[in-house]
Design a protein around this motif. Structure first.
Motif, short mmCIF file in Angstrom:
data_model
loop_
_atom_site.label_atom_id
_atom_site.label_comp_id
_atom_site.label_asym_id
_atom_site.label_seq_id
_atom_site.Cartn_x
_atom_site.Cartn_y
_atom_site.Cartn_z
N ALA A 128 -24.16 -20.79 -7.97
CA ALA A 128 -24.35 -19.41 -8.40
C ALA A 128 -23.04 -18.64 -8.33
O ALA A 128 -22.74 -17.80 -9.20
N ILE A 129 -22.24 -18.92 -7.31
CA ILE A 129 -20.95 -18.26 -7.19
C ILE A 129 -20.02 -18.70 -8.32
O ILE A 129 -19.30 -17.87 -8.91
N ALA A 130 -20.06 -19.98 -8.64
CA ALA A 130 -19.23 -20.47 -9.75
C ALA A 130 -19.63 -19.77 -11.05
O ALA A 130 -18.77 -19.37 -11.84
N ASP A 131 -20.93 -19.60 -11.26
CA ASP A 131 -21.40 -18.87 -12.44
C ASP A 131 -20.81 -17.46 -12.46
O ASP A 131 -20.32 -16.99 -13.48
N ALA A 132 -20.89 -16.79 -11.31
CA ALA A 132 -20.39 -15.42 -11.23
C ALA A 132 -18.89 -15.37 -11.52
O ALA A 132 -18.40 -14.45 -12.18
N LEU A 133 -18.18 -16.37 -11.02
CA LEU A 133 -16.73 -16.42 -11.28
C LEU A 133 -16.46 -16.61 -12.76
O LEU A 133 -15.57 -15.98 -13.33
N ARG A 134 -17.23 -17.50 -13.38
CA ARG A 134 -17.04 -17.69 -14.83
C ARG A 134 -17.31 -16.39 -15.57
O ARG A 134 -16.66 -16.08 -16.56
N GLY A 135 -18.25 -15.61 -15.05
CA GLY A 135 -18.51 -14.30 -15.63
C GLY A 135 -17.31 -13.36 -15.52
O GLY A 135 -17.18 -12.41 -16.29
N ARG A 136 -16.45 -13.64 -14.56
CA ARG A 136 -15.21 -12.86 -14.41
C ARG A 136 -14.08 -13.44 -15.25
O ARG A 136 -12.94 -12.98 -15.15
N GLY A 137 -14.37 -14.49 -16.00
CA GLY A 137 -13.34 -15.08 -16.85
C GLY A 137 -12.60 -16.24 -16.21
O GLY A 137 -11.66 -16.77 -16.80
N VAL A 138 -13.03 -16.67 -15.03
CA VAL A 138 -12.39 -17.83 -14.41
C VAL A 138 -12.86 -19.08 -15.12
O VAL A 138 -14.06 -19.24 -15.40
N THR A 139 -11.95 -19.98 -15.44
CA THR A 139 -12.31 -21.19 -16.18
C THR A 139 -12.62 -22.33 -15.23
O THR A 139 -12.25 -22.31 -14.05
N GLU A 140 -13.28 -23.35 -15.76
CA GLU A 140 -13.50 -24.58 -15.00
C GLU A 140 -12.23 -25.43 -15.05
O GLU A 140 -11.52 -25.37 -16.05
N PRO A 141 -11.97 -26.23 -14.04
CA PRO A 141 -12.76 -26.39 -12.82
C PRO A 141 -12.40 -25.42 -11.71
O PRO A 141 -12.91 -25.55 -10.61
N ALA A 142 -11.56 -24.43 -12.02
CA ALA A 142 -11.16 -23.50 -10.96
C ALA A 142 -12.37 -22.78 -10.37
O ALA A 142 -12.46 -22.59 -9.15
N ALA A 143 -13.33 -22.41 -11.22
CA ALA A 143 -14.49 -21.67 -10.72
C ALA A 143 -15.28 -22.51 -9.72
O ALA A 143 -15.60 -22.05 -8.62
N SER A 144 -15.58 -23.75 -10.08
CA SER A 144 -16.34 -24.62 -9.17
C SER A 144 -15.57 -24.89 -7.89
O SER A 144 -16.14 -24.87 -6.80
N LEU A 145 -14.28 -25.12 -8.03
CA LEU A 145 -13.50 -25.44 -6.84
C LEU A 145 -13.40 -24.24 -5.91
O LEU A 145 -13.53 -24.38 -4.68
N GLU B 186 -5.45 -28.54 -9.24
CA GLU B 186 -6.16 -27.31 -9.58
C GLU B 186 -6.58 -26.57 -8.32
O GLU B 186 -6.45 -25.35 -8.22
N LEU B 187 -7.09 -27.35 -7.37
CA LEU B 187 -7.54 -26.72 -6.14
C LEU B 187 -6.38 -26.03 -5.43
O LEU B 187 -6.50 -24.91 -4.93
#
Lengths: 194, 194
Positions: A128-145, B186-187
């Motif tokens: 859920a946090i990764a989703d929220a980060l992507r909503g802020r424009g953070v790209t994968e895999p940075a959001a998940s990490l 990335e991390l």
DNA sequence: ACGCTGATGACAGTCACTGACATCGGTCGT
DNA sequence: ACGACCGATGTCAGTGACTGTCATCAGCGT
């Protein structure tokens, strides 16, 4: 006067925690929990999907807290710091309930199935946090990490809060927010070491 | 000639994977798995603690690989790099079994209980790595944080290996070791952002 | 030949969990 | 005020995961 005692769900949660503490999770049957709450087994399963879930009912609101804090963080904040802010926001409601949290953790720590359930709740939180980060424009895999890293920090800090090693902390209740900040700083030191 | 067909355990593993793929995990009964393997339900439970464990039999040897690689890393290596080396060492045996890994992941991803079991295996891995790091003189909470971080990196890299987003990777099988290195970089970039 | 062992089978039992239907205060529309 | 309906609970029967216990029997050592 209503037909049944109010707060059936809450009674079930309390009865479950008490019995899990006394006899252990496996040695407690759902029928016993229901009886102690003045209800039937069938009603237990109408409130909770399974025997474990009764200990994790609050997870949903915790997740809301986390996500709102990430969404609400200033746009200028780096992902890892937005996550850190969310962790501290989520720490607040625990402050009043350390004893309850400690009992709950004791029950969970004593049983592998409960640890599994806790892990999947934390993974869901990370997702859920990764989703929220992507909503802020953070790209994968940075959001998940960043999200997974944040959860790792939270776990470490929470464990130190519940079960302090430091002698000073074991006398005075340590501050969860501060432990989170400290753990995050440790993490940054660890990952910088290359 | 022996009394029973050899490799009962392996037959059970294969039958389980096939049936879980065909019908799904919940729709498959242990009795059906056992029957397909030419055995009885009782024998299934002598080989595997529960219906889920049959998919995770290899976790033990994977953990050995990880730990040995951490222990064997040069003393001069920073904790996070020792963990990275262990991740790459653990990647090797997967190379030959991508299709098997993919099927297994498909089954696991489709079922919450199996995801729970996978998470606890990964947590156990992280705990073992943290132990190994402490054996190298790394103190807490750096050991736990480096271990958890390493597992997060492995998860992300493994996911990208199984299910590539990049169009080039989806044609040629990507290299898991390389994905691990990329994810770790990335991390480091993410956690440095403060 | 004899007894022991280890992997398997047979069988009964417990308990988590589900589906279907019954019950009955409370509530709402009239 | 009355009847229809609703929603939380109860009752009951069923499935399937998992366990304890005892029986079976090929192979192995002596």
């Amino acid at each position: 006067m209503s037909r049944w005692e109010p707060n059936a769900r809450g009674r079930l949660e309390q009865a479950a925690l008490e019995l899990y503490l006394e006899r252990g999770f496996e040695q407690t049957t759902v029928a016993e929990i229901a009886k102690q709450a003045g209800l039937t087994e069938r009603t237990f399963f109408r409130h909770f999907a399974d025997k474990r879930e009764v200990l994790f009912a609050g997870a949903g609101s915790l997740q809301e807290l986390f996500v709102n804090a990430v969404v609400g963080a200033p746009d200028s904040m780096a992902p890892i710091d937005a996550v850190a802010a969310a962790l501290e926001a989520a720490a607040a409601p625990f402050r009043e309930r350390r004893e309850h949290a400690r009992q709950r953790q004791a029950v969970i720590a004593a049983n592998a199935e409960l640890r599994e359930r806790e892990l999947i709740k934390l993974a869901s939180l990370a997702s859920a946090i990764a989703d929220a980060l992507r909503g802020r424009g953070v790209t994968e895999p940075a959001a998940s990490l960043a999200a997974e890293t944040g959860i790792a920090v939270f776990k470490v800090a929470f464990e130190r809060w519940i079960n302090p090693v430091d002698s000073a902390d074991s006398i005075n209740q340590p501050d969860l927010s501060q432990l989170i900040r400290e753990s995050l700083d440790e993490l940054k030191a660890v990952t910088a070491g290359s």
